[in-house]
Structures are given as structure tokens and as C-alpha cells.
Design a protein around this motif. Structure first.
Motif, PDB file in Angstrom:
ATOM      1  N   ILE A  96      65.327  68.531 -69.542  1.00  0.00           N
ATOM      2  CA  ILE A  96      64.716  69.118 -68.345  1.00  0.00           C
ATOM      3  C   ILE A  96      65.674  70.104 -67.691  1.00  0.00           C
ATOM      4  CG2 ILE A  96      63.960  68.604 -65.983  1.00  0.00           C
ATOM      5  CD1 ILE A  96      62.742  65.993 -67.148  1.00  0.00           C
ATOM      6  N   ASP A  97      66.940  69.710 -67.579  1.00  0.00           N
ATOM      7  CA  ASP A  97      67.948  70.605 -66.992  1.00  0.00           C
ATOM      8  C   ASP A  97      68.056  71.902 -67.800  1.00  0.00           C
ATOM      9  OD1 ASP A  97      68.442  68.756 -65.013  1.00  0.00           O
ATOM     10  OD2 ASP A  97      70.296  67.984 -65.928  1.00  0.00           O
ATOM     11  N   GLN A  98      68.032  71.773 -69.130  1.00  0.00           N
ATOM     12  CA  GLN A  98      68.114  72.957 -69.988  1.00  0.00           C
ATOM     13  C   GLN A  98      66.879  73.833 -69.821  1.00  0.00           C
ATOM     14  OE1 GLN A  98      70.764  73.992 -71.907  1.00  0.00           O
ATOM     15  NE2 GLN A  98      69.548  75.849 -72.019  1.00  0.00           N
ATOM     16  N   ALA A  99      65.715  73.201 -69.721  1.00  0.00           N
ATOM     17  CA  ALA A  99      64.480  73.966 -69.522  1.00  0.00           C
ATOM     18  C   ALA A  99      64.504  74.694 -68.182  1.00  0.00           C
ATOM     19  CB  ALA A  99      63.272  73.034 -69.598  1.00  0.00           C
ATOM     20  N   GLN A 100      65.019  74.051 -67.158  1.00  0.00           N
ATOM     21  CA  GLN A 100      65.122  74.701 -65.851  1.00  0.00           C
ATOM     22  C   GLN A 100      66.090  75.871 -65.898  1.00  0.00           C
ATOM     23  OE1 GLN A 100      66.087  71.300 -63.399  1.00  0.00           O
ATOM     24  NE2 GLN A 100      63.984  71.109 -62.666  1.00  0.00           N
ATOM     25  N   ALA A 101      67.200  75.710 -66.603  1.00  0.00           N
ATOM     26  CA  ALA A 101      68.167  76.807 -66.733  1.00  0.00           C
ATOM     27  C   ALA A 101      67.539  77.971 -67.498  1.00  0.00           C
ATOM     28  CB  ALA A 101      69.428  76.310 -67.442  1.00  0.00           C
ATOM     29  N   ASP A 102      66.803  77.653 -68.561  1.00  0.00           N
ATOM     30  CA  ASP A 102      66.135  78.701 -69.339  1.00  0.00           C
ATOM     31  C   ASP A 102      65.089  79.418 -68.494  1.00  0.00           C
ATOM     32  OD1 ASP A 102      67.690  77.964 -71.496  1.00  0.00           O
ATOM     33  OD2 ASP A 102      66.074  76.896 -72.549  1.00  0.00           O
ATOM     34  N   ALA A 103      64.340  78.666 -67.706  1.00  0.00           N
ATOM     35  CA  ALA A 103      63.320  79.272 -66.843  1.00  0.00           C
ATOM     36  C   ALA A 103      63.967  80.162 -65.792  1.00  0.00           C
ATOM     37  CB  ALA A 103      62.479  78.183 -66.182  1.00  0.00           C
ATOM     38  N   SER A 104      65.075  79.728 -65.249  1.00  0.00           N
ATOM     39  CA  SER A 104      65.788  80.527 -64.249  1.00  0.00           C
ATOM     40  C   SER A 104      66.288  81.828 -64.864  1.00  0.00           C
ATOM     41  CB  SER A 104      66.954  79.719 -63.684  1.00  0.00           C
ATOM     42  OG  SER A 104      67.656  80.479 -62.738  1.00  0.00           O
ATOM     43  N   GLU A 105      66.816  81.732 -66.079  1.00  0.00           N
ATOM     44  CA  GLU A 105      67.290  82.942 -66.766  1.00  0.00           C
ATOM     45  C   GLU A 105      66.121  83.877 -67.069  1.00  0.00           C
ATOM     46  OE1 GLU A 105      69.767  84.297 -70.748  1.00  0.00           O
ATOM     47  OE2 GLU A 105      69.334  82.184 -70.435  1.00  0.00           O
TER      48      GLU A 105
END
Length: 87
Positions: free
Chosen positions: A35-44
């Protein structure tokens, strides 16, 4: 002897329960990491889309300025042509 078997059975059940709980906790940690990785990817992706939007807006402004300059030049050329035709 029966009491020894009961204690052993209780220990096995407790150990099995701990193993299941540890597996669940490990799965939750992996899920949180995902989830944290998905949020970081979405932010990028959001940041990149904002940059693309800014570039597109600048390109639109540049194109509008070029169109206006072309229209001014065309009007000036028309005036020059009309003036030369009157002579």
C-alpha cells in the motif's frame, strides 16, 4: 501419562496458533508495504501529470502567441500589398 499428552497437545495448539498469527502479521506487513509503495507511485504519477499539464498549458500559450503574431504579420502584409497596388 494422559496429563503429559494433554499438555503436549495444548503446547502444539498454542504453537500452531502463534504460527498462524505470525503468518497473518507478516502478511499484513507485506500488505502495508504494498500500500505504501502504491501511494508513493500514485504521488509520483500525480506530480508527473501536473508537470505535463504545466507543459501543455505553456505550449498552448506559445501557440496562441504565435497565432497572434502571424495574424499581425498577415494584416501588415495585406496593407503593404494594397498600398503597392494603389501606386
Amino acid at each position: 501419562m494422559l496429563s503429559n499428552s494433554k499438555n503436549t497437545l495444548k503446547l502444539l495448539v498454542a504453537a500452531g496458533s502463534l504460527a498462524v498469527l505470525a503468518g497473518c502479521a507478516s502478511g499484513q506487513e507485506q500488505m502495508k508495504s504494498d500500500i505504501d509503495q502504491a501511494q508513493a507511485d500514485a504521488s509520483e504519477a500525480k506530480s508527473m501529470s501536473q508537470q505535463a499539464m504545466n507543459a501543455a498549458e505553456q505550449a498552448q500559450r506559445d501557440a496562441q502567441a504565435a497565432l497572434e503574431a502571424t495574424q499581425r504579420n498577415r494584416a501588415e502584409m495585406d496593407r503593404m500589398f494594397e498600398k503597392s497596388m494603389r501606386k
